[in-house]
Design an enzyme around this catalytic site. Structure first.
Site, mmCIF file in Angstrom:
data_model
loop_
_atom_site.group_PDB
_atom_site.id
_atom_site.type_symbol
_atom_site.label_atom_id
_atom_site.label_comp_id
_atom_site.label_asym_id
_atom_site.label_seq_id
_atom_site.Cartn_x
_atom_site.Cartn_y
_atom_site.Cartn_z
ATOM 1 N N ASN A 579 -2.876 -11.709 -7.198
ATOM 2 C CA ASN A 579 -2.371 -12.780 -6.337
ATOM 3 C C ASN A 579 -2.388 -12.344 -4.875
ATOM 4 O OD1 ASN A 579 -0.302 -10.856 -6.833
ATOM 5 N ND2 ASN A 579 1.184 -12.287 -5.984
ATOM 6 N N CYS A 581 -0.172 -10.827 -3.149
ATOM 7 C CA CYS A 581 0.433 -9.522 -2.858
ATOM 8 C C CYS A 581 0.125 -8.480 -3.921
ATOM 9 C CB CYS A 581 1.944 -9.675 -2.684
ATOM 10 S SG CYS A 581 2.389 -10.814 -1.369
ATOM 11 N N GLU A 583 0.575 -8.082 -7.134
ATOM 12 C CA GLU A 583 1.440 -7.639 -8.223
ATOM 13 C C GLU A 583 1.330 -8.512 -9.473
ATOM 14 O OE1 GLU A 583 4.269 -10.597 -6.244
ATOM 15 O OE2 GLU A 583 2.469 -9.449 -5.810
#
Length: 944
Positions: A579, A581, A583
Site C-alpha cells: 500500500n 506505506c 505495511e
C-alpha cells in the site's frame, strides 16, 4: 541590527521587493507596546547590515549579499504568512528569533553570531532604559477589547489564576514566567481572544527548556477550545478543566443536535443512552495531552461548522467510540469500553477512523490496494476508483505491472504502446486534484515488478530533470522485486525485461513457480519467439535502483515472493503490491480492491518497571481487535470492489507505536541485542493476543467466509510460514526462529474455531496518531532529541522528556545544555559532559547503524501476517552501504522497506564556530536534503 530601527542605521540601504504583505493582515508589536504593519523590507535592511558587519562592503560581495538577503527575507516572511494565514500580531522578538534561525539554517554562522551579540547589547541597553522609565511613571494598566467592542481593564488576577491552574501537578514550571512573557506580547486594547493566545504562545516558548510546559500549553489551549465550543453551542459554564463531569451530559446533547442539524454527524448517535454515555466521560483525561497532540486534534480532527470547532477532546473520543459501537448489541457498554481505550491512549484508531466515525459517511479504512488491468477502460476505471477512494481519506497502492510496456503491440489499433509511464502521470495528477476530503493531500503509491520492460523509466519518475510528461513528482513509487532477481544480483547474472502482454502469467506467479516460468520465457526470447525484450546485467539494474532511491527517495524496495509465500490467503489470490506505506500485503484483482483497517497499540502505556504488562496488553489487544473488526461492517465503501473484498476476507492491521519510549523505560539503547530481543518478544505477545482475539470473535460472530483453505485453516500461523519461505528460497535466508509462548495451544484453537479475520497484524507509520498520544512514532528510533517539527498544524518544538529527566538527575540540565543540543542538532554524541551510557541510550536515528533497524524488523516480521513500515536511516549513504543494507533486509526475510532517510547538506560539521549562545532550534534537517526523502512527507500520514 534591531529590525524596527535598522533602516536608520544603514546609509543608502537598497530596497528589497521581497514580499507584498496586505495592509492590516500581519502586525508587529513593538517593545513599547505600539502596533505597526509588518514590513519585510525592514528585515532585509537589518540582515544587510549584519552581513556587511561581517563581510565588509565590497563591490564583489554586494551582489552576493543582496541575493542572500532577498532569499532569507522571503523565507522569513513566508514563515509568518503560514503561521498567520488569516492575519494577527507577532512580537518584534519573534521576528528577530526567526532571523537567527534562518541564518543558522543556511550556514551563515558568523553573521548569526554577530547578530546575536548585537541583540544582547541592545537588550541590556533597553533594560537599563526601562528601569529608568519605570522609576518615573506610575503603573500602566492594559485594557482588552471584548467581542461586542466594549473596552475594559485586563483582569490580571483572573489571568494569573488561569495560568496557575494550568500548572497544577506539574514540576519545574513557573506561572510567573508565563505571565511575564505573555505581557510582552500584549498591547493596550488587545482583543480578548488574543490574550489567551499570548498565554499559550508563552508556554510554548518554554518547552525547549522544560518539557512539562507542553502540558501547560495544552491546558491553556483547552481553555480556548472550551470557550469556542460552548459559545457556539450557547452553553454557559464556568467550571475548570478538571470540574467538567456534571457539565458533559448537557453539552453532549447540544453537541449531537448541532452536528446532526448540519449533517456532520449520524442521527444514529442519538439512539444511545446519552445519560449513561455522558456519565462515562472522564474530563480529567484532558490533562494527558501534550500541546502538539491537542493542537493537532483541534486543527485537523474536531467537528466544526463554518470554521468554528464545537467538539471537545473527550467527546471527540466518545464520538469515535460510539461510531464503532453502532452495530453492537450492548452498544453503550461497548462504546464506553472503546472510549476508555482511546481516551487513555492505550490504543489509537487510524486517522480515517478518527475523522469519520459517527459521521454520515463513515469511511474508516486507511488503505486501499488495486490492480490496474491492461485495457483503456480498465486503466481509467482504476484512476476513477483512485479519485473516489481518495475523496474520503483513503491512502492508495496501485499495482501497474499488468499494463503493457513501451513498444508492445496494440491489437485494436495495430499500433505500438507508449508504455505505463504516461498513465502514471495521469494518476499523479488525480492524486493532486482529489485530496482526502480537504483534510490531507491525496496520496498514492505505484508498484511495478522488476521484470517489466518499463522498469528503468519507472525508476526515474521522481527525478527533477527530464521530460515533465514522464515524471510524477507527487506520487510515491515502489519496486515489487521477485527473489529470482535478488539471486541473479547475488550471483552476478543477467536479467531480462519483458512486456507483460508477452508473459501474462508472471504477474500471478511467485516462488519456484515464478522462477521456472521466467527462465522458460528467457529461453523463448533467446530463440527469437519474444521480440519486445531487453537483457541487462542484474547488478546494473540493482545499482540503478539504489542510486534512484538515494537521489529521490524512490522507488522503495519491497519483496514480492516473501509477501506471497507467507500470506495466509494464498488459496484465494495473489499479493500484487503493498500500500501507500508498505505495511499492507493483501490480494488484489480486477474484481477485488483490498482494504485494510488500521490501529496501533501504545506500547509505552503497557510498560511497567519490570517490562510489558502482559495482562493489560491482552485486554487492550482483544478490545482493539473488536474495534477494528467493527470497522468492516460499519465502513462506507465508495466502490463495490472494495466492499466485496473486505466483507469476504475481513482483514485488519493492528500495529504499535511508542517502541522507542519503551526502550527508554527499559534503559536499553536502540542499537543493541537487548533492543532486538525486546522487539521480538513484544511483537510475539501482540501477535499471540491478536490471533487469539480473532478466534474469540470467530466463536461469537463466525469465521470469515474465505477461511477454508487458508494457512490458518491448516494450523499454519505466521511463525510457521517461515518454513514455506525456506523451501522456496533456499540458502538466501537467515532468520531467528526463537519463541516463548504456548503457540501449540493457540495453533489448535485456530484450527478448531477458525479466525474472524484473514489478516490481523500490520505496523503502520503512526505519523499523526503518535503525536496525539504524545509518544514516539511507530517502531522508529528518536529522530532528534530537540528539534522543531513541521506539519500541517504548524511548527512545534519537540524535546525528549526522557533525556531531560536523566540530565536533571545527573545535574546537567541547564541553559548551556539546551544551547548545546541546539548546536548539535539534537544529538548528545559530541557533548562531553554527558555520560557515555546516556549517549548510547539517546543516540538519534542517524547515529544508529541501520543494520540494527533491519535486525529488529526481522524479529518482528516473523510474527506478522502482513508487513511493517520500516524506515531506514543512513547519515552518509554510499553505494556499498546501500547494497549491503538492502541485501541484508532481503536475507533477513523482510517483506518491505519504506523510506531511506539521509542527512541534508545543512547538517555539515560545525567545526569552526562556537555559538552556544545562538538561540535557534534546528528544524528537521532532512527536509532540506537535496537527496532522499522528506522526513515530514505528509503522505506518511495516510496510514494513520
Amino acid at each position: 541590527m534591531d529590525i524596527q530601527s535598522a533602516s536608520s542605521h544603514v546609509a543608502h540601504a537598497p530596497h528589497f521587493d521581497v514580499v507584498q504583505t496586505a495592509p492590516g493582515q500581519i502586525k508587529v508589536i513593538r517593545r513599547n507596546g505600539t502596533v505597526t504593519p509588518f514590513d519585510a523590507n525592514k528585515i532585509a535592511v537589518a540582515m544587510t547590515k549584519a552581513f556587511l558587519a561581517v563581510e565588509g562592503d565590497t563591490a564583489a560581495g554586494s551582489s552576493r549579499i543582496h541575493e542572500k538577503v532577498s532569499l532569507l527575507t522571503k523565507k522569513i516572511a513566508d514563515t509568518f504568512d503560514r503561521r498567520l494565514q488569516s492575519g494577527g500580531t507577532i512580537h518584534i522578538e519573534e521576528i528577530q528569533d526567526q532571523v537567527e534561525l534562518e541564518l543558522m539554517r543556511t550556514g551563515e554562522y558568523k553573521v548569526a553570531k554577530s547578530y546575536v551579540l548585537y541583540r544582547e547589547e541592545r537588550r541590556r541597553a533597553r533594560e537599563q532604559e526601562q528601569k529608568e522609565a519605570d522609576n518615573k511613571k506610575s503603573a500602566y494598566i492594559l485594557h482588552v477589547t471584548l467581542p461586542d467592542g466594549t473596552i475594559q481593564p485586563l483582569d490580571m488576577d483572573a489571568l494569573q489564576k488561569q495560568v496557575r491552574n494550568a500548572c497544577v501537578g506539574l514540576t519545574d514550571v513557573s506561572p510567573d514566567h508565563i505571565i511575564e512573557d505573555a505581557k510582552r506580547n500584549l498591547f493596550d486594547k488587545v482583543p480578548a481572544h488574543e490574550v489567551s493566545k499570548a498565554l499559550v504562545m508563552s508556554a510554548r516558548t518554554l518547552i525547549e527548556k522544560e518539557p512539562n510546559y507542553t502540558y501547560v500549553a495544552a491546558r491553556l489551549l483547552l481553555v480556548d477550545l472550551r470557550s469556542e465550543a460552548l459559545d457556539f453551542l450557547k452553553i454557559q459554564n464556568n467550571a475548570s478543566a478538571i470540574e467538567q463531569q456534571t457539565f458533559y451530559p448537557a453539552y453532549l446533547e447540544a453537541y449531537l443536535d448541532t452536528g446532526i442539524k448540519h449533517e456532520l454527524l449520524s442521527p444514529k448517535l442519538k439512539s444511545f443512552d446519552l445519560t449513561q454515555i455522558g456519565a462515562a466521560i472522564r474530563p480529567e483525561r484532558d490533562l494527558l495531552f501534550t500541546y502538539l497532540g491537542l493542537q493537532t486534534l483541534y486543527d485537523r480532527y474536531f467537528i466544526h461548522w463554518e470554521g468554528r470547532r464545537f467538539e471537545l477532546p473527550q467527546v471527540f473520543f466518545m464520538r469515535v467510540a460510539m461510531g464503532l459501537a453502532m452495530e453492537e448489541k450492548e452498544k453503550e457498554k461497548r462504546a464506553i469500553e472503546f472510549y476508555n481505550l482511546l481516551s487513555t491512549f492505550d490504543f489509537m484508531s487510524s486517522t480515517p477512523t478518527l475523522f469519520n466515525s459517527g459521521t454520515l459517511r463513515p469511511q474508516l479504512s486507511s488503505c486501499y490496494l488495486t490492480t490496474v488491468p491492461d485495457d483503456l477502460d480498465g486503466i481509467y476505471s482504476a484512476i476513477k476508483d483512485n479519485a473516489l477512494l481518495s475523496k474520503y481519506a483513503g491512502g492508495l497502492g496501485n499495482d501497474w505491472t499488468n499494463v503493457r510496456a513501451m513498444g508492445a503491440h496494440i491489437k485494436g489499433t495495430n499500433g505500438k504502446s507508449l508504455g505505463v509511464v504516461p498513465f502514471l502521470n495521469v494518476a499523479n495528477a488525480t492524486a493532486v486534484a482529489v485530496n482526502q476530503g480537504g483534510k490531507r493531500k491525496g496520496a498514492v503509491c505505484a508498484y511495478l515488478e522488476t521484470w517489466h520492460k518499463d522498469i528503468e523509466e519507472f525508476l526515474e519518475l521522481r527525478k527533477n530533470t527530464g521530460d515533465e510528461r514522464r515524471r510524477t513528482h507527487d506520487m510515491n513509487t515502489a519496486n515489487w522485486i521477485p527473489d529470482l532477481f535478488m539471486q541473479r544480483v547475488a550471483e552476478n547474472q543477467d536479467w531480462t525485461l519483458f512486456s507483460p502482454n508477452d508473459v501474462p502469467d508472471l504477474h500471478d506467479l511467485y516462488g519456484k513457480a515464478f522462477a521456472e516460468a521466467y527462465t522458460a520465457y528467457e529461453a523463448k526470447a533467446a530463440r527469437g519467439e519474444i521480440k519486445n525484450i531487453k537483457k541487462i546485467p542484474a547488478v546494473s539494474l540493482w545499482r540503478k535502483m539504489l542510486t534512484m532511491l538515494f537521489e529521490t527517495g524512490h522507488p522503495w524496495v519491497t519483496f514480492k515472493d516473501v509477501c506471497n509465500l507467507r500470506s495466509p490467503q494464498q488459496h484465494t489470490g495473489v499479493v500484487h503490491s503493498s500500500n501507500l506505506c508498505t505495511e499492507i500485503t493483501l490480494n488484489t484483482s480486477r474484481e477485488e480492491i483490498a482494504v485494510c483497517n488500521l490501529g496501533s497499540i501504545n506500547l509505552i502505556a503497557h510498560m511497567t518497571d519490570k517490562g510489558l504488562d502482559q495482562a493489560k496488553l491482552r485486554r487492550t489487544v482483544h478490545t482493539a481487535l473488536r474495534m477494528l473488526d467493527n470497522v468492516i461492517d460499519i465502513n462506507y465503501y465508495s466502490v463495490p470492489q472494495a466492499r466485496n473484498s473486505n466483507m469476504k476476507h475481513r482483514p485488519v492491521g493492528m500495529g504499535l507505536m511508542g517502541f522507542q519510549d519503551a526502550l527508554y523505560k527499559l534503559r536499553i539503547p536502540y542499537a543493541s541485542r537487548e533492543a532486538v530481543e525486546f522487539a521480538d518478544r513484544s511483537m510475539e505477545q501482540i501477535s499471540y493476543y491478536a490471533i487469539e482475539a480473532s478466534t474469540y470473535l470467530a466463536e461469537e460472530r463466525g469465521k470469515y467466509s474465505s477461511y477454508e483453505g487458508s494457512l490458518w485453516s491448516k494450523g499454519i500461523l505466521p511463525i510457521d510460514s517461515l518454513a514455506i519461505l525456506e523451501q522456496n528460497r533456499g540458502a538466501y535466508l537467515e532468520i531467528d526462529k526463537s519463541q516463548t509462548l504456548d503457540w501449540k495451544t493457540l495453533r489448535e484453537r485456530v484450527k478448531a474455531v477458525g479466525m474472524r479475520n484473514s489478516n490481523v497484524l500490520a505496523i503502520a507509520p503512526t505519523a499523526t496518531i503518535s503525536n496525539i498520544c504524545g509518544v514516539s512514532q511507530s517502531i522508529e528510533p528518536t529522530y532528534q532529541n530537540l528539534f522543531v517539527k513541521s506539519n500541517l498544524s504548524g511548527e512545534f518544538t519537540v524535546i525528549n522528556p526522557y533525556l531531560v529527566a536523566d540530565l536533571k538527575q545527573e545535574g546537567l540540565w541547564d541553559e548551556v545544555m539546551v544551547n548545546d543540543l541546539k548546536y548539535y542538532n539534537g544529538s548528545v554524541a559530541k557533548i562531553n559532559r554527558i555520560p557515555e551510557k546516556l549517549k548510547q541510550i539517546y543516540a538519534t536515528a542517524f547515529e544508529v547503524d541501520p543494520m540494527w533497524l533491519v535486525e529488529a524488523g526481522s524479529r518482528r516480521q516473523k510474527w506478522i501476517d502482513q508487513a511493517q513500515s520500516l524506515n531506514l536511516y543512513m547519515a552518509q549513504p554510499s553505494g556499498k552501504k546501500l547494497d549491503q543494507l538492502y541485501r541484508h533486509a532481503w536475507t533477513r526475510g523482510l517483506k518491505t522497506t519504506y523510506y531511506l532517510r539521509s542527512m541534508g547538506a545543512t547538517n555539515t560539521e560545525k567545526a569552526t564556530i562556537d555559538d552556544r549562545a545562538l538561540n535557534a532550534v534546528q528544524v528537521d534537517p532532512v527536509s532540506a536534503a537535496p537527496k532522499a526523502c522528506l522526513i515530514t512527507d505528509p503522505t506518511c500520514e495516510a496510514c494513520q
